[in-house]
Design a protein around this motif. Structure first.
Motif, short mmCIF file in Angstrom:
data_model
loop_
_atom_site.label_atom_id
_atom_site.label_comp_id
_atom_site.label_asym_id
_atom_site.label_seq_id
_atom_site.Cartn_x
_atom_site.Cartn_y
_atom_site.Cartn_z
N ALA A 182 20.84 -21.25 3.81
CA ALA A 182 21.49 -21.72 2.58
C ALA A 182 23.00 -21.83 2.74
O ALA A 182 23.62 -22.74 2.19
N VAL A 183 23.61 -20.91 3.50
CA VAL A 183 25.08 -20.89 3.59
C VAL A 183 25.60 -21.39 4.94
O VAL A 183 26.80 -21.43 5.17
N ARG A 184 24.69 -21.75 5.83
CA ARG A 184 25.05 -22.27 7.14
C ARG A 184 25.81 -21.24 7.98
O ARG A 184 26.88 -21.50 8.53
N ALA A 185 25.23 -20.06 8.05
CA ALA A 185 25.86 -18.97 8.81
C ALA A 185 25.69 -19.18 10.31
O ALA A 185 24.81 -19.91 10.76
N ARG A 186 26.55 -18.53 11.07
CA ARG A 186 26.46 -18.60 12.53
C ARG A 186 25.35 -17.69 13.04
O ARG A 186 24.99 -16.70 12.40
N ARG A 187 24.86 -17.98 14.23
CA ARG A 187 23.78 -17.19 14.82
C ARG A 187 24.22 -15.75 15.05
O ARG A 187 23.44 -14.82 14.89
N GLU A 188 25.48 -15.55 15.44
CA GLU A 188 25.97 -14.19 15.66
C GLU A 188 25.89 -13.38 14.37
O GLU A 188 25.56 -12.18 14.40
N GLN A 189 26.20 -13.99 13.25
CA GLN A 189 26.16 -13.29 11.98
C GLN A 189 24.73 -12.89 11.63
O GLN A 189 24.49 -11.79 11.11
N LEU A 190 23.78 -13.79 11.90
CA LEU A 190 22.38 -13.48 11.64
C LEU A 190 21.89 -12.37 12.56
O LEU A 190 21.20 -11.44 12.11
N ALA A 191 22.26 -12.43 13.83
CA ALA A 191 21.83 -11.39 14.77
C ALA A 191 22.42 -10.04 14.39
O ALA A 191 21.74 -9.00 14.45
#
Length: 386
Positions: A182-191
């Motif tokens: 929804a917010v187009r977060a970076r992969r690092e943030q998700l990890a």
């Protein structure tokens, strides 16, 4: 930026990728189908190894002091760690960018979340309509807003704020994935968020049932407290089992009810980021068409899967549970592939740059969640039996 998130050298202008937050379409080195096939083989081998560890480590540690801990470790832990190890290996071999076209994180995540909808039985939620839905709405709203406020006070990035708030308030890793879209977060943030979810969920398995016993909570209240606090389904099941059969049933209903509200939060985050966070002061107000373009469409698939699965189970009865079990197993495979791909693409330096503040936010939000969930469970589930 895309080059930072995926390790590729450049990006060309284009619309933001809705699942990963990459500012454009990644430009990769020229590659051939042979390299893509090799990359897919790497992903599949690491995914298979993840599944093996998830299913066999608990048995291998059976009868030891680690038995309960390893039984509660879910696949994101193994998948991300193995992905990071694979990342280091292919980088040292100099082939990472050539095989990166096979790291289809967006496709794996969206497919896995659509299949997740099949595990949401709307009929069960309807039968528990009163206290479970009331607690879910109040708890998600309160914890989300508190986490958002605390993360803002500590100066976290808006997208990481959204991921942390969704993870703590709803259902951990799955909610973080939906929020990332929804917010187009970076992969690092998700990890990073997924790692925090697991790190905090593991001790909760043992601490919450113990505290429920110390406080003398009735079984239903203990179950509602556990289901409203612990952020992964496996950990909720483990903690609920320690608290007793009735507590386990209530905890499962509460957790499923919170999971069902994931789509609502995704819609709200999409609108908020389009209208407030990413809107330029001189730009026109986004219309319905722009909101629809930004909206993560897989949420509709999630809802559709819930409706279809609910109707199927009502028609097929007990015999339908085996089919839903197959769908759930397929969902786990796709999410394993997604987290392996995240590990293969992530830049470890970006995780270190996040520092202590996300940990402080997650810890503070967890304490707030404990207090609010206990108050709501004591109020709404006193005298409830199953």
């Amino acid at each position: 930026m895309a080059g930072e998130a995926s390790g590729t050298p450049a990006t060309k202008p284009g619309p933001t990728n809705t699942a990963t937050g990459e500012a454009g379409e990644t430009v990769r080195p020229p590659t051939s189908w042979a390299w893509v096939a090799l990359g897919l083989l790497v992903v599949l081998v690491l995914a298979a190894l993840t599944r093996y560890l998830e299913q066999n480590v608990p048995a291998l540690t059976g009868g030891t002091a680690l038995e309960n801990v390893t039984a509660a470790i879910e696949y994101p832990v193994y998948a991300i760690l193995l992905g990071l190890l694979g990342n280091a290996a292919v980088t040292l071999l100099g082939i990472r960018d050539r095989i990166a076209a096979a790291f289809r994180t967006e496709f794996f995540i969206k497919t896995g979340l659509v299949l997740l909808g099949a595990s949401i039985n709307l009929a069960v939620i309807a039968r528990a309509a009163g206290p479970a839905i009331a607690q879910a709405i109040l708890l998600i709203s309160g914890v989300f807003l508190f986490t958002w406020w605390l993360a803002g006070r500590l100066g976290l990035d808006e997208k990481l704020r959204a991921l942390l708030a969704a993870a703590v308030s709803i259902c951990g890793v799955s909610a973080a994935i939906a929020a990332a879209g929804a917010v187009r977060a970076r992969r690092e943030q998700l990890a990073y968020t997924a790692s925090l979810v697991i790190a905090f969920a593991l001790p909760s398995i043992f601490v919450l049932p113990w505290l429920a016993d110390v406080l003398g909570l009735p079984s239903a209240v203990a179950g509602a407290w556990i289901g409203g606090n612990i952020d992964t389904t496996a950990a909720v099941t483990a903690a609920g089992a320690l608290a007793g059969e009735e507590a386990l049933q209530i905890a499962s209903i509460v957790k499923v009810t919170q999971n069902a509200l994931m789509g609502v939060v995704a819609v709200a985050l999409t609108a908020y980021f389009a209208l407030r966070v990413e809107r330029r002061p001189d730009a026109a107000r986004p219309g319905p068409g722009e909101l629809w373009r930004r909206f993560p469409k897989f949420v509709l698939g999630f809802i559709a899967a819930s409706v279809i699965a609910t109707g199927y189970l009502e028609a097929a009865g007990v015999d339908g549970k085996a089919t839903i079990g197959v769908v759930n197993d397929l969902r786990v495979w796709f999410l394993i592939l997604a987290f392996v791909s995240i590990g293969l693409e992530v830049r470890v330096a970006a995780l270190r740059e996040a520092g202590w503040r996300p940990v402080a936010v997650f810890a503070g939000a967890t304490v707030f969640n404990l207090a609010l969930a206990l108050a709501l469970a004591s109020l709404l589930f006193a005298g409830v039996t199953v």
